[in-house]
Design a protein around this motif. Structure first.
Motif, mmCIF file in Angstrom:
data_model
loop_
_atom_site.group_PDB
_atom_site.id
_atom_site.type_symbol
_atom_site.label_atom_id
_atom_site.label_comp_id
_atom_site.label_asym_id
_atom_site.label_seq_id
_atom_site.Cartn_x
_atom_site.Cartn_y
_atom_site.Cartn_z
ATOM 1 N N ALA A 1 0.840 -1.218 0.000
ATOM 2 C CA ALA A 1 0.000 0.000 0.000
ATOM 3 C C ALA A 1 0.862 1.249 0.000
ATOM 4 O O ALA A 1 0.360 2.350 -0.268
ATOM 5 N N SER A 2 2.184 1.100 0.252
ATOM 6 C CA SER A 2 3.081 2.253 0.171
ATOM 7 C C SER A 2 4.343 1.847 -0.591
ATOM 8 O O SER A 2 4.675 0.656 -0.667
ATOM 9 N N TYR A 3 5.059 2.895 -1.135
ATOM 10 C CA TYR A 3 6.271 2.641 -1.923
ATOM 11 C C TYR A 3 7.257 3.757 -1.632
ATOM 12 O O TYR A 3 6.883 4.951 -1.678
ATOM 13 N N THR A 4 8.568 3.355 -1.382
ATOM 14 C CA THR A 4 9.644 4.310 -1.120
ATOM 15 C C THR A 4 10.687 4.174 -2.222
ATOM 16 O O THR A 4 11.200 3.066 -2.498
ATOM 17 N N THR A 5 11.021 5.339 -2.839
ATOM 18 C CA THR A 5 11.977 5.335 -3.956
ATOM 19 C C THR A 5 13.394 5.128 -3.432
ATOM 20 O O THR A 5 13.667 5.322 -2.244
ATOM 21 N N PRO A 6 14.347 4.774 -4.348
ATOM 22 C CA PRO A 6 15.771 4.869 -3.985
ATOM 23 C C PRO A 6 16.147 6.346 -3.801
ATOM 24 O O PRO A 6 15.316 7.237 -3.982
ATOM 25 N N GLU A 7 17.457 6.619 -3.503
ATOM 26 C CA GLU A 7 17.912 7.998 -3.381
ATOM 27 C C GLU A 7 17.669 8.707 -4.717
ATOM 28 O O GLU A 7 17.995 8.175 -5.778
ATOM 29 N N THR A 8 17.094 9.921 -4.617
ATOM 30 C CA THR A 8 16.672 10.621 -5.833
ATOM 31 C C THR A 8 17.859 11.236 -6.548
ATOM 32 O O THR A 8 18.879 11.584 -5.959
ATOM 33 N N THR A 9 17.648 11.342 -7.868
ATOM 34 C CA THR A 9 18.612 12.021 -8.727
ATOM 35 C C THR A 9 17.881 13.169 -9.405
ATOM 36 O O THR A 9 16.647 13.286 -9.323
ATOM 37 N N ALA A 10 18.649 14.003 -10.096
ATOM 38 C CA ALA A 10 18.022 15.116 -10.818
ATOM 39 C C ALA A 10 17.034 14.599 -11.855
ATOM 40 O O ALA A 10 16.015 15.256 -12.152
ATOM 41 N N GLY A 11 17.272 13.398 -12.401
ATOM 42 C CA GLY A 11 16.371 12.822 -13.392
ATOM 43 C C GLY A 11 15.018 12.438 -12.817
ATOM 44 O O GLY A 11 14.051 12.246 -13.563
ATOM 45 N N ASP A 12 14.919 12.291 -11.472
ATOM 46 C CA ASP A 12 13.635 11.937 -10.858
ATOM 47 C C ASP A 12 12.706 13.143 -10.736
ATOM 48 O O ASP A 12 11.509 12.986 -10.457
ATOM 49 N N ASN A 13 13.235 14.324 -10.866
ATOM 50 C CA ASN A 13 12.405 15.516 -10.697
ATOM 51 C C ASN A 13 11.287 15.524 -11.742
ATOM 52 O O ASN A 13 11.536 15.399 -12.947
ATOM 53 N N GLY A 14 10.042 15.625 -11.292
ATOM 54 C CA GLY A 14 8.891 15.659 -12.183
ATOM 55 C C GLY A 14 8.287 14.303 -12.476
ATOM 56 O O GLY A 14 7.267 14.214 -13.182
ATOM 57 N N ALA A 15 8.873 13.210 -11.976
ATOM 58 C CA ALA A 15 8.305 11.887 -12.206
ATOM 59 C C ALA A 15 6.967 11.781 -11.483
ATOM 60 O O ALA A 15 6.733 12.408 -10.456
ATOM 61 N N THR A 16 6.025 10.914 -12.029
ATOM 62 C CA THR A 16 4.735 10.674 -11.385
ATOM 63 C C THR A 16 4.651 9.225 -10.972
ATOM 64 O O THR A 16 5.119 8.311 -11.672
ATOM 65 N N PHE A 17 3.972 9.016 -9.820
ATOM 66 C CA PHE A 17 3.832 7.682 -9.246
ATOM 67 C C PHE A 17 2.352 7.430 -8.999
ATOM 68 O O PHE A 17 1.617 8.308 -8.532
ATOM 69 N N ARG A 18 1.871 6.210 -9.341
ATOM 70 C CA ARG A 18 0.488 5.829 -9.081
ATOM 71 C C ARG A 18 0.453 4.354 -8.728
ATOM 72 O O ARG A 18 1.440 3.624 -8.946
ATOM 73 N N CYS A 19 -0.755 3.912 -8.210
ATOM 74 C CA CYS A 19 -0.871 2.512 -7.767
ATOM 75 C C CYS A 19 -2.114 1.911 -8.385
ATOM 76 O O CYS A 19 -3.185 2.543 -8.410
ATOM 77 N N VAL A 20 -2.007 0.697 -8.871
ATOM 78 C CA VAL A 20 -3.146 -0.064 -9.388
ATOM 79 C C VAL A 20 -3.564 -1.032 -8.293
ATOM 80 O O VAL A 20 -2.759 -1.867 -7.859
#
Length: 938
Positions: free
Chosen positions: A631-650
């Motif tokens: 029900a929850s998700y934690t990303t790895p350490e963020t990079t500049a490329g992660d800026n603006g990414a979208t996350f959703r769950c099915v």
């Protein structure tokens, strides 16, 4: 016959008091031959006097002891007299029973020997007796201690003693023309007693009022109907008789029907309700005589009591009072009383005195001393009000009896009980009613919505069977009598309509765990009550027009809901609506966007419900993330490329799946200076501007520093210094840029301040009048010390070494000259712009106007030539007065006349520097021939 005794009473003093009293406050004496003659003849007079507070005394000459009955009957009749007068308000100690023999007073009165003792053949007595009244004894015994023999002198003694003590102003007695011997004798004896008193006290003049009780064989008065209270005119043509023996005819009396006193009895004696009629009750107290059942006694229940008034000593006759007819009036009416029928037999003018009798309401009687007084009826009456007004008239010596008139004030209708609102079920009837006060008869008219209802003319009204259209109708009643009308309040009719469901509840489909709402619309008379049912059973507390379930469970799937609507008129049940519970997943909490610094992880989560089991799959930019199935998700350490990414769950289960909203990831980038501040060079006194360009996650904040110290308020991407000073030369400036991720400091940029002289304010051109001063100045920046040298037309001016220079007194040669300043310091010099001096020259007349000589009818022209600075203005004058419109260097007159001879013309010239006036030129006007001669001679 002299008065025998006075008992020490100061008669003259009492007389003075008597005749100074109000006319309506008199002493009244009733001389009644028998107990009952007082009430049948004068009950109204007696009762009114008692109500006014007057003193009324009654003298009974005999005890009424004729056969059958004799003495015993005489004593009974004394008690009946006491009882009768008590009904009228006269106390027993105001009653005096003389106790002389009944039926034989004429024998005593007419006896030639005034001291002859008469013996009654009925009782065998020859002396007075009694057990009631004053002292509970006959009057003579009360006064002297012993009874009186039946003699005329003793009767006169008793009468004189009573009158002398009481001094009545009005005496009521039976008439000398009455055919009953005791009645006639009572009158005669009274007159003898008054005559004796008058011999020694001539100022005492009472008024005697006589009444005829017995006239002919059928007596009088004899009304057709006693309840009509009318005294009809007796048949005076008949000879008065007593048991067949004729005594005299009416003509012998000398009485006039028009001179009678017709005194109205009080309303309490006019009532046909004999249980309340005081005269009836007083007459009825004489039970031994048959009371009011006796036809003769009952005949005296009349509206008026009739007397003939006289002055017992002749001469002036008493006035006759007539208070007029009874009236009926309405509230607010102006009511006029009429005493104009009062008259004096001698023709003497009358004075009037009206007073209002006792009443709950006293009115203001205007003109109470006139024949026609008036008053305004009160405005507010709740019932009929009877007012009594009493009148006494006087001829200046004698006053009349008191007559009364009644004014019945008819009250307008007033609604005392308003109709009340009614509520009935559809098809029932409704009844409205009012209670009203006011003078009868009252009429009623009911109205519905303002319109009369045919036939609804009673104090209550019942509608036909009600329909829905009657709901809200208003009913009121108009009550009317002769005095006016009153309208009741509106009463509203409410027709209760049974409930009807006009909008049924609808089937509902909701996700598992959510609520479902059902509603209906119903019509019918309020209040409507609601009861929702689930699967046919009442739901506790579900009593509104809509119902919202608790959060649904799997067991609610397929349940039915309906509503029972009730009011006072009936019940209606809605159709059933089915609830479908959707078990597919429902996301109850969407994932939220996240912001983290570069290199930090970000966590996203959702909450969902639905049929078990629930499965989760997180996606980044639409692609599944391996292993992200919680029900929850934690990303790895963020990079500049992660800026603006979208996350959703099915989220999925066996019944379906749902995709959550996308949640954005913001990765905050630390600031970086991409364009450093550049070194600056400015002149002393100027400002310098430094700026940078920086990148990084917004918002970026800026703080400029000078020589490593923060500059207050310098928080933008650029910074402009204040005007520079020498100390700013060599200063360094840098900027610290900060955001949520970090901060960075720019390179330092030096500031160079140029110290050469700089002219910041140039000298300005000047224009002044000739002879005035002119000043030129400069403003200079630069390192001190500064030196100044002014030049005129490029040549130094000696001593002109300040920041300003003044030409003290301008000359013509200064016109057009230029002035400039040379400024120097240890670092160099600067030369100002040249400034031009312009002089304004006052006007001067270069050519004066010349004298002119013209033939009459010709025009003359005068002109001047003037020097001076433009603009120049001109004003010609004739004989010192401005000529309108003459504002040019020359002036031409209109065609000349003889009146223009010797006229003097001059011109005033003006500019900004001043003005000047030309010399005078004289105009000579000559006849035409003279003009030619002048030309030849010239």
């Amino acid at each position: 016959m002299a008065i025998k005794r006075f008992f020490g009473i100061p008669v003259l003093f009492l007389l003075a008091i008597l005749f100074s009293a109000n006319l309506l406050q008199a002493q009244i004496l009733i001389v009644s031959p028998h107990p009952d003659d007082d009430v049948i003849a004068a009950a109204g007079v007696i009762y009114r006097a008692v109500q006014r507070g007057e003193t009324v005394k009654v003298v009974y000459v005999t005890n009424g002891d004729a056969l059958p009955g004799g003495v015993a009957r005489g004593l009974e009749r004394q008690t009946e007299g006491v009882n009768a007068e008590a009904i009228l308000g006269v106390p027993e100690d105001h009653l005096m029973f003389l106790g002389y023999p009944t039926w034989y007073m004429d024998n005593i009165c007419d006896d030639a020997d005034p001291d002859h003792v008469f013996v009654s053949p009925d009782t065998g007595l020859s002396a007075t007796y009694g057990s009631r009244g004053l002292g509970h004894a006959d009057y003579h015994t009360y006064v002297t201690g012993s009874p009186a023999s039946y003699t005329r002198n003793n009767v006169l003694f008793d009468l004189e003693d009573i009158i002398t003590k009481f001094l009545p102003q009005h005496i009521y007695v039976t008439s000398e023309f009455d055919v009953h011997p005791d009645h006639t004798a009572s009158y005669k004896l009274l007159k003898l007693a008054l005559a004796a008193i008058h011999l020694t006290h001539p100022s005492y003049t009472p008024v005697v009022h006589s009444v005829i009780i017995h006239w002919d064989d059928w007596e009088w008065p004899d009304p057709t109907d006693p309840t009509e209270y009318n005294t009809r005119l007796p048949d005076w043509s008949m000879t008065g008789q007593y048991w067949g023996t004729y005594f005299h005819t009416w003509e012998d009396t000398g009485l006039s029907w028009s001179d009678r006193e017709s005194l109205d009895v009080p309303l309490s004696m006019q009532s046909t309700d004999y249980s309340q009629n005081l005269k009836y009750l007083a007459i009825n107290a004489h039970v031994g005589e048959g009371g009011a059942s006796d036809p003769f006694l009952s005949e005296w229940l009349h509206k008026d009591e009739i007397f003939w008034a006289e002055n017992p000593f002749g001469g002036n006759h008493p006035p006759i009072v007539d208070a007029g007819e009874d009236q009926v009036a309405h509230q607010d009416d102006v009511v006029y009383l009429d005493g104009s029928q009062s008259h004096d037999p001698d023709g003497t003018p009358l004075t009037y005195q009206w007073v209002q009798g006792p009443s709950d309401i006293q009115v203001q009687l205007s003109g109470a001393d006139t024949a026609y007084p008036s008053f305004t009826a009160p405005s507010s009456l709740v019932h009929d009000l009877v007012l009594t007004f009493e009148l006494v008239v006087s001829d200046g010596q004698l006053s009349s009896s008191i007559d009364a008139v009644t004014v019945t004030l008819s009250s307008k209708p007033a609604i005392t009980t308003q109709p009340s609102d009614q509520t009935v079920n559809l098809g029932q009837t409704a009844t409205f009613s009012v209670t009203a006060s006011g003078s009868a008869p009252l009429s009623y008219q009911w109205r519905k919505n303002g319109d009369n209802i045919t036939g609804a003319i009673s104090a209550s009204y019942t509608t036909p069977a009600t329909t829905a259209a009657d709901n809200g109708a208003t009913f009121r009643c108009v009550v009317t009598n002769t005095a006016g009308s009153a309208i009741s309040h509106n009463a509203k009719l409410t027709v209760r309509i049974p409930p009807a469901v006009t909008a049924q509840p609808q089937n509902q489909t909701v996700p598992l765990g959510e609520t479902a709402s059902f509603s209906i619309t119903a019509t019918g008379t309020a209040p409507l009550s609601y009861q929702w049912q689930k699967n046919g059973s009442d739901i506790s507390g579900a009593t509104a027009a809509s119902y919202t379930t608790s959060v649904t469970t799997e067991g609610d799937d397929g349940a039915t809901f309906r509503c029972v609507v009730t009011n006072a008129a009936g019940t209606a049940t809605s159709s059933s609506a089915t609830l479908t519970v959707d078990l597919s997943p429902v996301i109850t909490t969407q994932p939220a966007g996240k912001t983290v610094n570069l290199g930090q992880p970000a966590t996203f989560s959702i909450a969902a419900k639905g049929g078990s089991p629930l499965n989760y799959q997180w996606q980044k930019n639409g692609s599944d993330i391996s292993g992200a199935t919680s029900a929850s998700y934690t990303t790895p350490e963020t990079t500049a490329g992660d800026n603006g990414a979208t996350f959703r769950c099915v989220v999925s289960n066996p019944h379906g799946n749902k995709v959550s909203d996308g949640a954005g990831l913001t990765v905050r980038i630390p600031p970086s200076v991409t364009a450093q501040p550049a070194a600056g060079t400015v002149n002393l006194g100027q400002t310098a501007t430094f700026s940078i360009t920086a990148t990084g996650t917004a918002p970026l904040s800026y703080q400029w520093q000078k020589n490593g110290v923060d500059i207050s308020g310098a928080t933008s991407a650029s910074y402009t210094t204040p005007v520079t000073t020498e100390s700013d030369d060599g200063a360094t400036f840098r900027c610290v840029v900060t955001n949520a991720a970090d901060s960075v400091t720019s390179n330092s940029a030096p500031l160079t301040v140029v110290l050469l002289p700089v002219i910041t304010a140039q000298p300005e051109n000047k224009t002044v009048n000739l002879g005035q001063a002119a000043t030129f100045s400069v403003t200079v920046t630069g390192a001190a010390p500064l030196s100044y040298q002014w030049q005129k037309n490029g040549v130094d001016i000696a001593g002109a070494t300040s920041a300003s220079y003044t030409v003290q007194e301008t000359a013509v040669s200064d016109d057009g000259a230029t002035f400039q300043c040379l400024v120097a310091n240890g670092h160099g010099n600067s030369v100002s712009n040249p400034a031009t001096l312009t002089l304004t020259i006052p006007p001067a007349v270069a050519r004066q106007p010349a004298n002119r000589s013209v033939e009459r009818g010709q025009k003359a022209t005068f002109s001047v030539a003037v020097s001076g600075s433009d603009p120049l203005s001109y004003q010609w004058q004739r004989d010192g007065v401005d000529i309108p419109g003459a504002t040019f260097p020359s002036y031409t007159t209109p065609p000349t006349t003889d009146e223009d001879k010797g006229a003097i013309f001059r011109c005033i010239v003006t500019n900004a520097a001043g003005n000047t006036t030309s010399g005078d030129a004289v105009l000579t006007v000559v006849p035409p021939m003279q003009y030619i001669l002048n030309l030849l001679l010239s």
